[in-house]
Enzyme design. Structure first.
Site, PDB file in Angstrom:
ATOM      1  CD  GLU A 185      40.633  30.853  33.349  1.00  0.00           C
ATOM      2  OE1 GLU A 185      41.360  30.454  32.434  1.00  0.00           O
ATOM      3  OE2 GLU A 185      40.839  31.899  34.007  1.00  0.00           O
TER       4      GLU A 185
ATOM      5  CD  GLU B 140      34.914  36.767  30.303  1.00  0.00           C
ATOM      6  OE1 GLU B 140      35.562  36.509  31.310  1.00  0.00           O
ATOM      7  OE2 GLU B 140      33.874  37.472  30.342  1.00  0.00           O
TER       8      GLU B 140
ATOM      9  CG  ASP C 227      25.774  31.688  32.536  1.00  0.00           C
ATOM     10  OD1 ASP C 227      26.705  31.331  33.287  1.00  0.00           O
ATOM     11  OD2 ASP C 227      24.646  32.025  32.953  1.00  0.00           O
TER      12      ASP C 227
ATOM     13  CG  ASP D 242      32.592  39.852  37.948  1.00  0.00           C
ATOM     14  OD1 ASP D 242      33.252  40.835  37.595  1.00  0.00           O
ATOM     15  OD2 ASP D 242      32.266  38.937  37.160  1.00  0.00           O
TER      16      ASP D 242
ATOM     17  CE  LYS E 294      26.557  49.671  45.128  1.00  0.00           C
ATOM     18  NZ  LYS E 294      26.011  50.283  43.938  1.00  0.00           N
TER      19      LYS E 294
ATOM     20  CB  THR F 166      47.384  38.960  36.177  1.00  0.00           C
ATOM     21  OG1 THR F 166      46.658  39.364  37.323  1.00  0.00           O
ATOM     22  CG2 THR F 166      47.044  37.534  35.802  1.00  0.00           C
ATOM     23  CE  LYS F 167      50.042  43.780  31.199  1.00  0.00           C
ATOM     24  NZ  LYS F 167      49.270  44.222  30.061  1.00  0.00           N
ATOM     25  CG  PHE F 168      43.693  42.643  38.444  1.00  0.00           C
ATOM     26  CD1 PHE F 168      42.875  43.711  38.754  1.00  0.00           C
ATOM     27  CD2 PHE F 168      43.516  41.434  39.117  1.00  0.00           C
ATOM     28  CE1 PHE F 168      41.895  43.574  39.729  1.00  0.00           C
ATOM     29  CE2 PHE F 168      42.551  41.300  40.092  1.00  0.00           C
ATOM     30  CZ  PHE F 168      41.739  42.374  40.396  1.00  0.00           C
TER      31      PHE F 168
HETATM   32  C1  SAM Z   1      36.642  40.193  37.636  1.00  0.00           C
HETATM   33  S1  SAM Z   1      36.798  39.396  36.101  1.00  0.00           S
HETATM   34  C2  SAM Z   1      38.270  38.410  36.348  1.00  0.00           C
HETATM   35  C3  SAM Z   1      38.878  37.940  35.081  1.00  0.00           C
HETATM   36  C4  SAM Z   1      40.123  37.051  35.173  1.00  0.00           C
HETATM   37  N1  SAM Z   1      39.821  35.753  35.744  1.00  0.00           N
HETATM   38  C5  SAM Z   1      41.245  37.714  35.910  1.00  0.00           C
HETATM   39  O1  SAM Z   1      41.741  37.142  36.870  1.00  0.00           O
HETATM   40  O2  SAM Z   1      41.646  38.811  35.495  1.00  0.00           O
HETATM   41  C6  SAM Z   1      35.517  38.170  36.128  1.00  0.00           C
HETATM   42  C7  SAM Z   1      35.140  37.712  34.718  1.00  0.00           C
HETATM   43  O3  SAM Z   1      34.242  36.628  34.819  1.00  0.00           O
HETATM   44  C8  SAM Z   1      33.314  36.711  33.756  1.00  0.00           C
HETATM   45  N2  SAM Z   1      32.137  35.922  34.166  1.00  0.00           N
HETATM   46  C9  SAM Z   1      31.362  36.122  35.262  1.00  0.00           C
HETATM   47  N3  SAM Z   1      30.393  35.197  35.346  1.00  0.00           N
HETATM   48  C10 SAM Z   1      30.568  34.380  34.264  1.00  0.00           C
HETATM   49  C11 SAM Z   1      29.870  33.248  33.814  1.00  0.00           C
HETATM   50  N4  SAM Z   1      28.803  32.762  34.479  1.00  0.00           N
HETATM   51  N5  SAM Z   1      30.275  32.647  32.675  1.00  0.00           N
HETATM   52  C12 SAM Z   1      31.351  33.141  31.982  1.00  0.00           C
HETATM   53  N6  SAM Z   1      32.058  34.220  32.390  1.00  0.00           N
HETATM   54  C13 SAM Z   1      31.673  34.834  33.511  1.00  0.00           C
HETATM   55  C14 SAM Z   1      33.058  38.199  33.595  1.00  0.00           C
HETATM   56  O4  SAM Z   1      32.608  38.524  32.301  1.00  0.00           O
HETATM   57  C15 SAM Z   1      34.448  38.773  33.890  1.00  0.00           C
HETATM   58  O5  SAM Z   1      35.183  38.974  32.705  1.00  0.00           O
END
Ligand code: SAM
Length: 239
Positions: A72, A97, A124, A147, A151, A218-220
């Protein structure tokens, strides 16, 4: 295990060549780690958080059992991650994460729910993929609500782009799946186009897939749905 895709530990940039500046899919967010999250990191971190290494992961040894392995990328606060690990006890989940409060939050859920089939890498995921996961080592990949980088000057930071998708596809074993979900329609369209153009993958649906049962709302996501926003799931398989 085929480790041919793992670069040697001593791989170096030739003298005089500057390191290419990596474009990352995240920025380190400020955000307080709560007392409960910090306690979970202290008590459960040693058991469930793996060190990042430039060496192939021995998944059966790491999880203490051989089982299908799902990666994941970006689990946020780990709400979906913990649910999926609970409803799929026969699978191992390697979860990346970079955000520390998220790592603490998932560890808290692991402790509260007695989960044993999750390991966390606070690193990462792109580097994890490149250095720790050999070709054909994964049975599945989950990327939920990455994410969207709204933009256009930030679009280069989006995870779902042809080079990363090619690497993800090569790490899947034949028959393995890649499941993405997003609530941002232009990104959903980009995902459909990019995943559809990857020769190793085929779509399990005509375009967007029905939400697989294992992925919870999820809640979101529930809040977004109440506001009338859409959500798009994409499930592709390696041929
Ligand atoms: C918008 S959040 C979504 C989190 C979760 N999957 C959810 O559905 O609520 C995206 C997450 O991906 C993480 N993230 C982005 N690029 C990443 C990477 N290359 N490696 C690890 N985590 C990453 C960010 O820190 C962020 O917490």
């Amino acid at each position: 295990m085929n480790a041919s895709s793992i670069p040697p530990d001593n791989a170096q940039t030739p003298p005089g060549v500057a390191h290419p500046k990596a474009i990352r899919s995240f920025v380190k967010r400020a955000g307080r780690t709560t007392t409960g999250q910090a306690k979970a990191i202290e008590t459960l971190g040693p058991q469930f958080v793996l060190p990042y290494r430039k060496a192939a992961l021995d998944a059966p040894a790491t999880f203490g059992r051989p089982a299908p392995l799902v990666l994941e990328i970006g689990f946020g606060m780990g709400e979906a991650t913990a649910h999926i690990a609970r409803v799929r006890p026969d699978d191992n989940f390697l979860c990346c994460e970079v955000h520390e409060p998220g790592v603490g939050a998932l560890l808290k859920r692991i402790g509260e729910q007695g989960l044993t089939n999750i390991r966390i890498l606070q690193h990462d995921a792109v580097e994890v993929l490149d250095h720790m996961l050999p070709e054909s080592s994964l049975d599945g990949v989950h990327i939920f609500f990455p994410d969207p980088w709204h933009k256009s000057r930030h679009h280069k930071r989006r995870l779902i782009q042809p080079p990363l998708v090619a690497r993800l596809a090569s790490r899947l074993r034949p028959g393995g799946y890649l499941h993405c979900a997003t609530d941002w329609q232009p990104y959903a369209e980009q995902m459909l186009q990019v995943l559809g153009a990857e020769p190793l993958l085929h779509n399990t649906a005509t375009d967007y897939a029905p939400k697989p049962d294992y992925r919870p709302l999820t809640k979101f996501e529930n809040r977004g749905l109440r506001l009338g926003h859409g959500v798009w799931d994409l499930v592709f398989r390696r041929a």
